[in-house]
Design an enzyme around this catalytic site. Structure first.
Site, PDB file in Angstrom:
ATOM      1  CB  SER A  94      -4.575 -20.754  14.257  1.00 29.76           C
ATOM      2  OG  SER A  94      -5.441 -19.805  13.709  1.00 29.76           O
ATOM      3  CG  ASP A  98      -0.023 -14.540  10.707  1.00 31.43           C
ATOM      4  OD1 ASP A  98      -1.034 -13.991  10.219  1.00 31.43           O
ATOM      5  OD2 ASP A  98      -0.108 -15.403  11.604  1.00 31.43           O
ATOM      6  CG  HIS A 139      -2.246 -17.912  10.472  1.00 29.22           C
ATOM      7  ND1 HIS A 139      -1.842 -17.502  11.721  1.00 29.22           N
ATOM      8  CD2 HIS A 139      -3.379 -18.645  10.666  1.00 29.22           C
ATOM      9  CE1 HIS A 139      -2.693 -17.947  12.632  1.00 29.22           C
ATOM     10  NE2 HIS A 139      -3.623 -18.649  12.024  1.00 29.22           N
TER      11      HIS A 139
END
Length: 418
Positions: A190, A353, A385
């Protein structure tokens, strides 16, 4: 000023890594984990300069003469009177004169356990899998937690906390590589992907080629994402009860890293992202969006400290595997009604996602056509995610990609060899 982490701790860790390692760990390449936003602990300490925003904060501060957990903040979860204290202590200040971000007055912060995978939040399943393969925490398996409220800045703009983190990350990777006698595999998730990418670009190519064997990106968003705009318009509450709208807005808008979430013109182009009765906002008129939501103070740091870093996506010229989740409804456009940005919008969804839009997840695919850049994108249908650390099949695939990056056998190879 934030402390990320105490320099004696970093120095001791690097000294330990510089010592030779026996043969017990085999031929493993060291793995360095870079977490995403909110995926490691933060600690705080209040000084005499701190002015509590509420009486409850003063009472709590009197009991806190040393370091205490700022994030995760279980005290605020249990005691609603502590929520304003958390919001105040977690917020940053952009100092326009210094052109840099800093903590609120009277708040010192630090990142504990730099170098240890135990510092990470939510990575337990992946860490256990790697340790089961022979990786050892602090030896062949390391982590680089950071103060996720901050980021870095382009050349010519100071970024004290971010620059310190890049220095420590570089030393960690180099020391681990030298100790093992082989380059490191960097695994990022991320927001950590964005930091890792900018870190690589900040290092000379010979350094990258010598100390980094492979980079595995999990849920990368190198083009930002549409929900990042909604976070700045509505604020963030960190899952705590009773956070007022002004506190949520301060938490979102004071942090340097939240501006990095905004969709970039390079990736999103003219796609409509936020729509009101008075206008349509895309990645190309983001400054107008910041003005419209009542955040004019964000325009200057966005235009000078964020946008220049994402005007292009040059390949890092080290092997990259990008693992992404796809096939999940992800907010793509927010349509606000008569209440404008203070109301709840209607949301149009697209692929992604669940958090990151597909167009941003696949932005790195263009690297595959660059001569000298090894690049692979792995799509995992139905994995959200955070699923890389909770969905068994996704965790196994990530482990396989780490094995493949290190030249070892994958799970598929191991099954056929039995």
């Amino acid at each position: 000023m934030a402390l990320v982490p105490p320099l004696p701790v970093v120095a001791a860790l690097l000294l330990l890594l510089a010592q030779p390692l026996g043969n017990a760990a085999g031929d493993l390449h060291p793995v360095v984990l870079v977490p995403g936003y909110g995926s490691n602990q933060l600690e705080a300490m209040l000084t005499a300069a701190y002015e509590p925003p509420a009486p409850a904060c003063a009472a709590a501060g009197a009991d806190r003469q040393g370091w205490f957990p700022l994030w995760p903040n279980h005290t605020a979860t249990r005691d609603a009177s502590q929520v304003p204290c958390f919001a105040d202590q977690m917020s940053l200040v952009y100092d326009a004169g210094a052109d840099d971000y800093r903590n609120a007055d009277g708040v010192a912060t630090r990142v504990p356990s730099f170098g240890s995978a135990r510092a990470l939040i939510g990575w337990d399943q992946l860490v256990r899998q790697l340790e089961g393969m022979g990786y050892r925490d602090g030896e062949t398996l390391l982590a680089a937690p950071y103060d996720f409220r901050y980021a870095v800045a382009p050349r010519g703009h100071p970024s004290a906390v971010g620059s310190r983190y890049f220095r420590d990350l570089g030393r960690l990777i180099r020391a681990a590589s030298l100790r093992r006698g082989r380059p490191a595999i960097v695994v990022a998730h991320s927001f950590g992907c964005a930091l890792t990418y900018q870190f690589l670009l900040s290092r000379p190519l010979p350094w990258r080629c010598r100390y980094v064997k492979h980079v595995v990106l999990l849920g990368s968003a190198l083009g930002g994402f549409a929900p990042g705009m909604y976070g700045l318009s509505a604020g963030i509450d960190y899952g705590l009860p009773g956070v007022t709208r002004p506190a949520m807005l301060r938490l979102a808008r004071s942090q340097q890293s939240t501006l990095w979430r905004l969709p970039t013109p390079l990736v999103f182009g003219d796609r409509p992202l936020a729509v009101t009765r008075s206008g349509t906002y895309t990645a190309r008129n983001m400054s107008a969006f910041l003005e419209a939501i009542g955040f004019p103070d964000g325009v200057w740091p966005y235009e000078t400290r964020v946008l220049p870093m994402w005007e292009a996506l040059p390949p890092p010229m080290v092997p990259v595997t990008s693992v992404i989740g796809v096939g999940i409804r992800t907010p793509e456009t927010y349509v606000f009604g008569t209440d404008g940005f203070e109301g709840e919008p209607e949301v149009t969804y697209g692929d992604g996602d669940g958090d990151i839009n597909l167009v941003s997840l696949v932005a790195v695919e263009d690297w595959a056509g660059v001569e000298g850049q090894a690049m692979e994108v792995v799509r995992l249908p139905g994995v959200n995610h955070s699923g890389f650390f909770s969905v068994d099949s996704a965790v196994e695939r990530v482990v396989d990609e780490i094995c493949r990056a290190g030249g070892g056998s994958t799970e598929l190879d191991r099954k056929f060899s039995i």
